[in-house]
Design a protein around this motif. Structure first.
Motif, PDB file in Angstrom:
ATOM      1  N   GLY A 141       0.717  -1.160  -0.030  1.00 58.97           N
ATOM      2  CA  GLY A 141       0.121   0.018   0.049  1.00 58.97           C
ATOM      3  C   GLY A 141       0.635   1.070  -0.068  1.00 58.97           C
ATOM      4  O   GLY A 141       2.061   1.211  -0.006  1.00 58.97           O
ATOM      5  N   PRO A 142       0.183   2.351   0.162  1.00 54.61           N
ATOM      6  CA  PRO A 142       1.204   3.662  -0.153  1.00 54.61           C
ATOM      7  C   PRO A 142       2.128   3.683   1.190  1.00 54.61           C
ATOM      8  O   PRO A 142       2.046   3.390   2.152  1.00 54.61           O
ATOM      9  CB  PRO A 142      -0.016   4.610   0.403  1.00 54.61           C
ATOM     10  N   GLY A 143       3.196   4.104   0.811  1.00 49.61           N
ATOM     11  CA  GLY A 143       4.374   4.052   1.656  1.00 49.61           C
ATOM     12  C   GLY A 143       5.093   2.892   2.078  1.00 49.61           C
ATOM     13  O   GLY A 143       6.174   2.958   2.676  1.00 49.61           O
ATOM     14  N   GLU A 144       4.721   1.749   1.464  1.00 52.03           N
ATOM     15  CA  GLU A 144       5.354   0.430   1.874  1.00 52.03           C
ATOM     16  C   GLU A 144       6.117   0.236   0.452  1.00 52.03           C
ATOM     17  O   GLU A 144       5.967   0.477  -0.628  1.00 52.03           O
ATOM     18  CB  GLU A 144       4.242  -0.431   1.874  1.00 52.03           C
ATOM     19  N   GLY A 145       7.076  -0.875   0.848  1.00 52.50           N
ATOM     20  CA  GLY A 145       8.200  -1.291  -0.158  1.00 52.50           C
ATOM     21  C   GLY A 145       8.343  -2.671   0.196  1.00 52.50           C
ATOM     22  O   GLY A 145       8.287  -3.132   1.180  1.00 52.50           O
ATOM     23  N   VAL A 146       9.132  -3.243  -0.832  1.00 52.66           N
ATOM     24  CA  VAL A 146       9.660  -4.594  -0.533  1.00 52.66           C
ATOM     25  C   VAL A 146      10.822  -4.901  -1.478  1.00 52.66           C
ATOM     26  O   VAL A 146      10.784  -4.383  -2.700  1.00 52.66           O
ATOM     27  CB  VAL A 146       8.571  -5.671  -0.882  1.00 52.66           C
ATOM     28  N   ASP A 147      11.817  -5.715  -0.857  1.00 52.76           N
ATOM     29  CA  ASP A 147      13.042  -6.015  -1.599  1.00 52.76           C
ATOM     30  C   ASP A 147      12.888  -7.371  -1.776  1.00 52.76           C
ATOM     31  O   ASP A 147      12.752  -8.368  -0.992  1.00 52.76           O
ATOM     32  CB  ASP A 147      14.251  -5.755  -0.988  1.00 52.76           C
ATOM     33  N   VAL A 148      13.214  -7.622  -3.268  1.00 50.58           N
ATOM     34  CA  VAL A 148      13.207  -9.080  -3.713  1.00 50.58           C
ATOM     35  C   VAL A 148      14.534  -9.516  -4.521  1.00 50.58           C
ATOM     36  O   VAL A 148      14.988  -8.871  -5.118  1.00 50.58           O
ATOM     37  CB  VAL A 148      12.051  -9.423  -4.768  1.00 50.58           C
ATOM     38  N   ASP A 149      15.114 -10.567  -3.637  1.00 51.32           N
ATOM     39  CA  ASP A 149      16.517 -11.023  -4.311  1.00 51.32           C
ATOM     40  C   ASP A 149      16.356 -12.387  -4.416  1.00 51.32           C
ATOM     41  O   ASP A 149      15.168 -12.968  -4.421  1.00 51.32           O
ATOM     42  CB  ASP A 149      17.608 -10.741  -2.961  1.00 51.32           C
ATOM     43  N   ALA A 150      17.499 -13.094  -4.801  1.00 54.08           N
ATOM     44  CA  ALA A 150      17.558 -14.551  -5.080  1.00 54.08           C
ATOM     45  C   ALA A 150      17.368 -15.449  -3.821  1.00 54.08           C
ATOM     46  O   ALA A 150      16.916 -16.573  -4.026  1.00 54.08           O
ATOM     47  CB  ALA A 150      19.068 -15.000  -5.572  1.00 54.08           C
ATOM     48  N   ASP A 151      17.286 -14.864  -2.626  1.00 49.18           N
ATOM     49  CA  ASP A 151      17.017 -15.546  -1.405  1.00 49.18           C
ATOM     50  C   ASP A 151      15.610 -16.083  -1.572  1.00 49.18           C
ATOM     51  O   ASP A 151      14.605 -15.707  -2.097  1.00 49.18           O
ATOM     52  CB  ASP A 151      17.278 -14.801  -0.226  1.00 49.18           C
ATOM     53  N   ARG A 152      15.435 -17.322  -0.902  1.00 49.80           N
ATOM     54  CA  ARG A 152      13.898 -17.755  -1.047  1.00 49.80           C
ATOM     55  C   ARG A 152      13.057 -17.623   0.171  1.00 49.80           C
ATOM     56  O   ARG A 152      12.080 -17.990   0.432  1.00 49.80           O
ATOM     57  CB  ARG A 152      13.924 -19.470  -1.260  1.00 49.80           C
ATOM     58  N   ALA A 153      13.476 -16.374   1.255  1.00 50.03           N
ATOM     59  CA  ALA A 153      12.959 -16.274   2.333  1.00 50.03           C
ATOM     60  C   ALA A 153      11.565 -15.329   2.007  1.00 50.03           C
ATOM     61  O   ALA A 153      11.438 -14.959   0.861  1.00 50.03           O
ATOM     62  CB  ALA A 153      13.732 -15.192   3.163  1.00 50.03           C
ATOM     63  N   PRO A 154      10.465 -15.541   2.798  1.00 51.28           N
ATOM     64  CA  PRO A 154       9.351 -15.136   2.396  1.00 51.28           C
ATOM     65  C   PRO A 154       9.622 -13.406   2.373  1.00 51.28           C
ATOM     66  O   PRO A 154      10.303 -12.544   2.832  1.00 51.28           O
ATOM     67  CB  PRO A 154       8.420 -14.924   3.899  1.00 51.28           C
ATOM     68  N   LEU A 155       8.846 -12.895   1.239  1.00 54.54           N
ATOM     69  CA  LEU A 155       8.649 -11.359   1.087  1.00 54.54           C
ATOM     70  C   LEU A 155       8.419 -10.666   2.300  1.00 54.54           C
ATOM     71  O   LEU A 155       7.342 -11.032   2.883  1.00 54.54           O
ATOM     72  CB  LEU A 155       8.131 -11.009   0.029  1.00 54.54           C
ATOM     73  N   THR A 156       9.013  -9.606   2.736  1.00 53.59           N
ATOM     74  CA  THR A 156       8.636  -8.933   3.948  1.00 53.59           C
ATOM     75  C   THR A 156       8.393  -7.592   3.326  1.00 53.59           C
ATOM     76  O   THR A 156       9.041  -6.621   2.822  1.00 53.59           O
ATOM     77  CB  THR A 156       9.736  -8.725   4.771  1.00 53.59           C
ATOM     78  N   VAL A 157       6.849  -6.843   3.747  1.00 52.95           N
ATOM     79  CA  VAL A 157       6.577  -5.776   3.411  1.00 52.95           C
ATOM     80  C   VAL A 157       7.172  -4.887   4.565  1.00 52.95           C
ATOM     81  O   VAL A 157       6.757  -5.263   5.612  1.00 52.95           O
ATOM     82  CB  VAL A 157       4.858  -5.897   3.016  1.00 52.95           C
ATOM     83  N   ARG A 158       7.335  -3.670   4.245  1.00 55.45           N
ATOM     84  CA  ARG A 158       8.105  -2.636   5.288  1.00 55.45           C
ATOM     85  C   ARG A 158       7.537  -1.284   4.731  1.00 55.45           C
ATOM     86  O   ARG A 158       7.464  -0.848   3.758  1.00 55.45           O
ATOM     87  CB  ARG A 158       9.524  -2.654   5.375  1.00 55.45           C
ATOM     88  N   ARG A 159       7.328  -0.427   5.702  1.00 51.95           N
ATOM     89  CA  ARG A 159       7.157   1.034   5.658  1.00 51.95           C
ATOM     90  C   ARG A 159       8.567   1.520   5.430  1.00 51.95           C
ATOM     91  O   ARG A 159       9.327   1.579   6.231  1.00 51.95           O
ATOM     92  CB  ARG A 159       6.513   1.709   6.715  1.00 51.95           C
ATOM     93  N   TRP A 160       8.789   2.123   4.310  1.00 49.31           N
ATOM     94  CA  TRP A 160      10.106   2.550   3.863  1.00 49.31           C
ATOM     95  C   TRP A 160      10.364   3.944   4.658  1.00 49.31           C
ATOM     96  O   TRP A 160       9.366   4.815   4.629  1.00 49.31           O
ATOM     97  CB  TRP A 160      10.224   2.811   2.392  1.00 49.31           C
ATOM     98  N   PRO A 161      11.604   4.189   5.188  1.00 48.66           N
ATOM     99  CA  PRO A 161      12.082   5.391   5.808  1.00 48.66           C
ATOM    100  C   PRO A 161      11.919   6.742   4.586  1.00 48.66           C
ATOM    101  O   PRO A 161      12.257   6.463   3.477  1.00 48.66           O
ATOM    102  CB  PRO A 161      13.440   5.185   6.425  1.00 48.66           C
ATOM    103  N   GLN A 162      11.614   7.651   5.192  1.00 50.72           N
ATOM    104  CA  GLN A 162      11.398   8.678   4.375  1.00 50.72           C
ATOM    105  C   GLN A 162      12.876   9.090   3.409  1.00 50.72           C
ATOM    106  O   GLN A 162      12.963   9.656   2.327  1.00 50.72           O
ATOM    107  CB  GLN A 162      11.186  10.045   5.185  1.00 50.72           C
ATOM    108  N   GLU A 163      14.060   9.038   4.061  1.00 45.93           N
ATOM    109  CA  GLU A 163      15.384   9.069   3.405  1.00 45.93           C
ATOM    110  C   GLU A 163      15.405   8.148   2.183  1.00 45.93           C
ATOM    111  O   GLU A 163      15.717   8.622   1.084  1.00 45.93           O
ATOM    112  CB  GLU A 163      16.413   8.677   4.215  1.00 45.93           C
ATOM    113  N   ARG A 164      14.925   6.882   2.294  1.00 46.16           N
ATOM    114  CA  ARG A 164      15.079   6.029   1.067  1.00 46.16           C
ATOM    115  C   ARG A 164      13.812   6.282   0.167  1.00 46.16           C
ATOM    116  O   ARG A 164      14.264   6.257  -1.072  1.00 46.16           O
ATOM    117  CB  ARG A 164      14.781   4.478   1.683  1.00 46.16           C
TER     118      ARG A 164
END
Length: 174
Positions: A141-164
């Motif tokens: 949703g608004p203000g949220e982000g996720v990082d997807v890499d080659a790791d098979r761990a579950p995707l984690t939705v996070r509220r991104w800090p303003q700096e990022r």
């Protein structure tokens, strides 16, 4: 501070879709210089803003002039998809080496590096999944982000800090 004259459009040319040299899309391309961007504007309101050298390839499988998505090999793209835009049942998709981001009526950014794909939502909702595991999608949703890499761990939705958020959106002059 950005200088309006430097942000002027250098060229406005029709875009031919990859693999369909004779089928013209309903999109035009412009180049901006402050910051340096390739902007694809489609008649149905879709806008794709990409950093120079991003390797964005529009996808129009049925060659009807409406893009179903785009493939992004690297760098970043900012997608503006108005709510009333004609979208396929599966939504508009950005395909990267690591992830698939599907949306309807939203503004979001996708940033691709060799190690990962990062997706951030400014407005609306975006479904994100690993390329090989579309059934394990998360919804941002608004203000949220996720990082997807080659790791098979579950995707984690996070509220991104303003700096990022600021660092990513500044790349598009926002």
């Amino acid at each position: 501070m950005r200088h309006p004259a430097r942000a002027a459009v250098l060229a406005l040319v029709p875009i031919l879709l990859a693999g369909a040299a004779s089928a013209q899309s309903r999109c035009t391309e412009e180049t901006r210089f402050d910051p340096p961007l390739r902007v694809l504007r489609c008649a149905d309101g879709l806008v794709l803003e990409t950093e120079q050298g991003s390797g964005l390839r529009p996808i129009d499988r049925d060659q009807d002039g409406h893009l179903e998505g785009a493939e992004l090999g690297g760098r970043a793209v900012l997608v503006t998809l108005p709510p009333g835009r004609h979208v396929r049942r599966d939504g508009f998709q950005i395909l990267t080496p690591h992830a698939i981001a599907s949306v309807r009526g939203t503004v979001y950014a996708v940033d691709v590096t060799q190690a990962r794909t990062s997706v951030f939502v400014e407005q609306g909702r975006v479904a994100v999944a690993r390329r090989g595991s579309p059934q394990e999608a998360v919804t941002l949703g608004p203000g949220e982000g996720v990082d997807v890499d080659a790791d098979r761990a579950p995707l984690t939705v996070r509220r991104w800090p303003q700096e990022r958020v600021r660092a990513l959106l500044e790349r598009f002059g926002r």
